[in-house]
Design a protein around this motif. Structure first.
Motif, PDB file in Angstrom:
ATOM      1  N   ARG A   3       0.814  -1.213   0.000  1.00 56.50           N
ATOM      2  CA  ARG A   3       0.000   0.000   0.000  1.00 56.50           C
ATOM      3  C   ARG A   3       0.847   1.261   0.000  1.00 56.50           C
ATOM      4  NH1 ARG A   3      -2.824   0.709   5.911  1.00 56.50           N
ATOM      5  NH2 ARG A   3      -0.973   0.495   7.209  1.00 56.50           N
ATOM      6  N   LEU A   4       2.011   1.248   0.656  1.00 56.48           N
ATOM      7  CA  LEU A   4       2.849   2.441   0.640  1.00 56.48           C
ATOM      8  C   LEU A   4       3.412   2.713  -0.750  1.00 56.48           C
ATOM      9  CD1 LEU A   4       4.748   2.219   4.030  1.00 56.48           C
ATOM     10  CD2 LEU A   4       3.162   4.002   3.310  1.00 56.48           C
ATOM     11  N   ALA A   5       3.562   1.678  -1.562  1.00 59.10           N
ATOM     12  CA  ALA A   5       4.055   1.865  -2.925  1.00 59.10           C
ATOM     13  C   ALA A   5       2.965   2.372  -3.862  1.00 59.10           C
ATOM     14  CB  ALA A   5       4.630   0.554  -3.460  1.00 59.10           C
ATOM     15  N   ASN A   6       1.727   2.357  -3.417  1.00 54.19           N
ATOM     16  CA  ASN A   6       0.600   2.816  -4.238  1.00 54.19           C
ATOM     17  C   ASN A   6      -0.335   3.626  -3.335  1.00 54.19           C
ATOM     18  OD1 ASN A   6      -1.032   3.117  -6.466  1.00 54.19           O
ATOM     19  ND2 ASN A   6      -1.788   1.023  -6.493  1.00 54.19           N
ATOM     20  N   PRO A   7       0.121   4.794  -2.878  1.00 52.34           N
ATOM     21  CA  PRO A   7      -0.563   5.488  -1.784  1.00 52.34           C
ATOM     22  C   PRO A   7      -1.969   5.979  -2.092  1.00 52.34           C
ATOM     23  CG  PRO A   7       1.168   6.863  -2.711  1.00 52.34           C
ATOM     24  CD  PRO A   7       1.346   5.499  -3.298  1.00 52.34           C
ATOM     25  N   LEU A  12      -7.759   5.381  -0.878  1.00 52.58           N
ATOM     26  CA  LEU A  12      -9.129   5.297  -1.392  1.00 52.58           C
ATOM     27  C   LEU A  12      -9.775   3.937  -1.159  1.00 52.58           C
ATOM     28  CD1 LEU A  12      -8.769   7.336  -4.705  1.00 52.58           C
ATOM     29  CD2 LEU A  12      -9.938   8.023  -2.603  1.00 52.58           C
ATOM     30  N   THR A  13      -8.990   2.982  -0.682  1.00 54.87           N
ATOM     31  CA  THR A  13      -9.563   1.664  -0.344  1.00 54.87           C
ATOM     32  C   THR A  13      -9.505   1.396   1.157  1.00 54.87           C
ATOM     33  OG1 THR A  13      -7.431   0.607  -0.824  1.00 54.87           O
ATOM     34  CG2 THR A  13      -9.077   0.615  -2.590  1.00 54.87           C
ATOM     35  N   SER A  14      -9.142   2.410   1.944  1.00 52.84           N
ATOM     36  CA  SER A  14      -9.086   2.224   3.392  1.00 52.84           C
ATOM     37  C   SER A  14      -9.660   3.443   4.103  1.00 52.84           C
ATOM     38  CB  SER A  14      -7.643   1.927   3.846  1.00 52.84           C
ATOM     39  OG  SER A  14      -6.773   2.988   3.495  1.00 52.84           O
ATOM     40  N   GLY A  15      -8.813   4.301   4.632  1.00 53.16           N
ATOM     41  CA  GLY A  15      -9.281   5.418   5.444  1.00 53.16           C
ATOM     42  C   GLY A  15     -10.127   6.436   4.717  1.00 53.16           C
ATOM     43  N   GLN A  16     -10.004   6.510   3.394  1.00 51.97           N
ATOM     44  CA  GLN A  16     -10.796   7.491   2.640  1.00 51.97           C
ATOM     45  C   GLN A  16     -11.669   6.826   1.588  1.00 51.97           C
ATOM     46  OE1 GLN A  16      -7.563  10.153   1.552  1.00 51.97           O
ATOM     47  NE2 GLN A  16      -8.072  11.509   3.252  1.00 51.97           N
ATOM     48  N   PRO A  40      -4.972  -0.266  -9.414  1.00 46.89           N
ATOM     49  CA  PRO A  40      -4.482  -1.183  -8.380  1.00 46.89           C
ATOM     50  C   PRO A  40      -3.103  -1.761  -8.643  1.00 46.89           C
ATOM     51  CG  PRO A  40      -6.197  -2.235  -9.679  1.00 46.89           C
ATOM     52  CD  PRO A  40      -6.170  -0.800 -10.087  1.00 46.89           C
ATOM     53  N   GLU A  41      -2.673  -1.775  -9.911  1.00 49.06           N
ATOM     54  CA  GLU A  41      -1.407  -2.407 -10.229  1.00 49.06           C
ATOM     55  C   GLU A  41      -0.643  -1.595 -11.264  1.00 49.06           C
ATOM     56  OE1 GLU A  41      -2.168  -6.313 -11.628  1.00 49.06           O
ATOM     57  OE2 GLU A  41      -3.119  -7.006  -9.788  1.00 49.06           O
ATOM     58  N   GLU A  42       0.662  -1.644 -11.165  1.00 47.38           N
ATOM     59  CA  GLU A  42       1.545  -1.011 -12.140  1.00 47.38           C
ATOM     60  C   GLU A  42       1.294  -1.585 -13.532  1.00 47.38           C
ATOM     61  OE1 GLU A  42       4.677   1.099 -13.947  1.00 47.38           O
ATOM     62  OE2 GLU A  42       3.725   1.378 -11.996  1.00 47.38           O
ATOM     63  N   GLY A  43       1.185  -0.720 -14.515  1.00 49.90           N
ATOM     64  CA  GLY A  43       1.047  -1.144 -15.901  1.00 49.90           C
ATOM     65  C   GLY A  43      -0.332  -1.621 -16.300  1.00 49.90           C
ATOM     66  N   MET A  44      -1.330  -1.488 -15.441  1.00 46.70           N
ATOM     67  CA  MET A  44      -2.680  -1.932 -15.789  1.00 46.70           C
ATOM     68  C   MET A  44      -3.216  -1.105 -16.954  1.00 46.70           C
ATOM     69  SD  MET A  44      -6.145  -2.088 -13.470  1.00 46.70           S
ATOM     70  CE  MET A  44      -5.765  -3.723 -12.840  1.00 46.70           C
ATOM     71  N   TYR A  59      -3.610  13.214 -11.398  1.00 48.75           N
ATOM     72  CA  TYR A  59      -2.252  12.702 -11.308  1.00 48.75           C
ATOM     73  C   TYR A  59      -2.232  11.285 -10.723  1.00 48.75           C
ATOM     74  CZ  TYR A  59      -1.101  17.629 -11.893  1.00 48.75           C
ATOM     75  OH  TYR A  59      -1.018  18.917 -12.368  1.00 48.75           O
ATOM     76  N   PHE A  60      -1.311  10.451 -11.219  1.00 55.14           N
ATOM     77  CA  PHE A  60      -1.063   9.125 -10.654  1.00 55.14           C
ATOM     78  C   PHE A  60       0.203   9.196  -9.800  1.00 55.14           C
ATOM     79  CE2 PHE A  60      -3.535   8.130 -14.443  1.00 55.14           C
ATOM     80  CZ  PHE A  60      -4.416   7.175 -13.980  1.00 55.14           C
ATOM     81  N   VAL A  61       0.194   8.546  -8.657  1.00 54.36           N
ATOM     82  CA  VAL A  61       1.381   8.465  -7.794  1.00 54.36           C
ATOM     83  C   VAL A  61       1.584   7.006  -7.423  1.00 54.36           C
ATOM     84  CG1 VAL A  61       2.481   9.267  -5.684  1.00 54.36           C
ATOM     85  CG2 VAL A  61       0.786  10.722  -6.809  1.00 54.36           C
ATOM     86  N   GLY A  62       2.737   6.458  -7.724  1.00 55.20           N
ATOM     87  CA  GLY A  62       2.997   5.060  -7.390  1.00 55.20           C
ATOM     88  C   GLY A  62       2.789   4.158  -8.581  1.00 55.20           C
ATOM     89  N   ALA A  63       1.652   3.500  -8.655  1.00 57.13           N
ATOM     90  CA  ALA A  63       1.354   2.621  -9.792  1.00 57.13           C
ATOM     91  C   ALA A  63       0.910   3.459 -10.980  1.00 57.13           C
ATOM     92  CB  ALA A  63       0.254   1.639  -9.405  1.00 57.13           C
ATOM     93  N   ILE A  64       1.628   3.318 -12.085  1.00 56.82           N
ATOM     94  CA  ILE A  64       1.339   4.078 -13.297  1.00 56.82           C
ATOM     95  C   ILE A  64       0.702   3.136 -14.316  1.00 56.82           C
ATOM     96  CG2 ILE A  64       2.288   5.571 -15.085  1.00 56.82           C
ATOM     97  CD1 ILE A  64       2.628   6.629 -12.213  1.00 56.82           C
ATOM     98  N   PRO A  65      -0.451   3.498 -14.880  1.00 56.70           N
ATOM     99  CA  PRO A  65      -1.135   2.597 -15.806  1.00 56.70           C
ATOM    100  C   PRO A  65      -0.532   2.626 -17.207  1.00 56.70           C
ATOM    101  CG  PRO A  65      -2.363   4.620 -15.617  1.00 56.70           C
ATOM    102  CD  PRO A  65      -1.218   4.736 -14.643  1.00 56.70           C
TER     103      PRO A  65
END
Length: 228
Positions: A3-7, A12-16, A40-44, A59-65
């Protein structure tokens, strides 16, 4: 992908989860809350039909589609993720600090000086924000943004250039951190990987680098027909 790699996805799937808007396989905040979306995943692969419905300037941060022909991902500055590893944070002197209204337009005006476009009209509703005023004007700010439940992001740390060097940022970050710890939450944050001055401040406050996120640059999706 942790989760830290895809903040954004993690928040958006936990606290918010209550702030999440679904768009195909993507999740995003409403445009006036925060300019972030996630996969949810890099390169999706993301279909063009979904991208066309995405609010502008996201903007995307972490996993880039992976985006289809006719769309382009513009790489922006890399982001260093930092997590607080220290002990209890003592509350700073509170005389200068003011708790801000979630919809105070002065927050958007101040952040526009430091990082224009990232703090939106309702970003202040994502958490608690505090500031320091001088001559009736907001001159320094810090608050909470992405929330993972047990981890929460310190964000919008900025000081007007006319008031830099007075320790406002350190004071406000400590205030925000203390509030998080009082709720049993560990502070974390994101900072430009080249912002040596800010990184030094956060290290002095007890944050440690969690590494530059995998593909940790911010990327804005734009159709090729639009100018970059």
């Amino acid at each position: 992908m942790g989760r830290l790699a895809n903040p954004v996805w993690a928040a958006l799937t936990s606290g918010q989860r209550h702030l999440a808007r679904e768009l195909g396989d993507m999740l995003h905040y409403e445009a006036d809350v925060a300019p972030f979306c996630a996969v949810p995943e890099e390169g999706m692969p993301v279909p063009a039909a979904d991208l066309e419905r995405l609010p502008a300037d996201m903007y995307f941060v972490g996993a880039i589609p992976a985006v289809p022909e006719g769309w382009h991902l513009t790489e922006l500055s890399a982001v260093l993720q930092m997590v607080y590893r220290g002990g209890p944070v003592a509350p700073p002197p509170g005389g200068e600090i003011t708790v801000l209204d979630a919809l105070d337009p002065a927050m958007q005006a101040l952040t526009a000086v430091a990082f224009p476009g990232y703090f939106r009209a309702r970003t202040g509703t994502m958490g608690r924000y505090a500031g320091i005023h001088a001559d009736g004007r907001l001159v320094a700010l810090a608050g909470e943004r992405m929330d993972f439940g047990t981890l929460r992001e310190v964000s919008a740390v900025c000081t007007h250039p006319d008031h830099a060097g007075q320790g406002h940022a350190r004071l406000l970050v400590r205030h925000v951190m203390h509030g998080m710890q009082a709720q049993g939450v560990t502070p974390m944050l994101h900072v430009g990987a080249r912002n040596a001055r800010a990184i030094a401040l956060y290290e002095a406050l007890g944050f440690e680098g969690n590494g530059v996120l995998r593909h940790a640059s911010l990327s804005v999706v734009r159709p090729l027909s639009r100018p970059p």
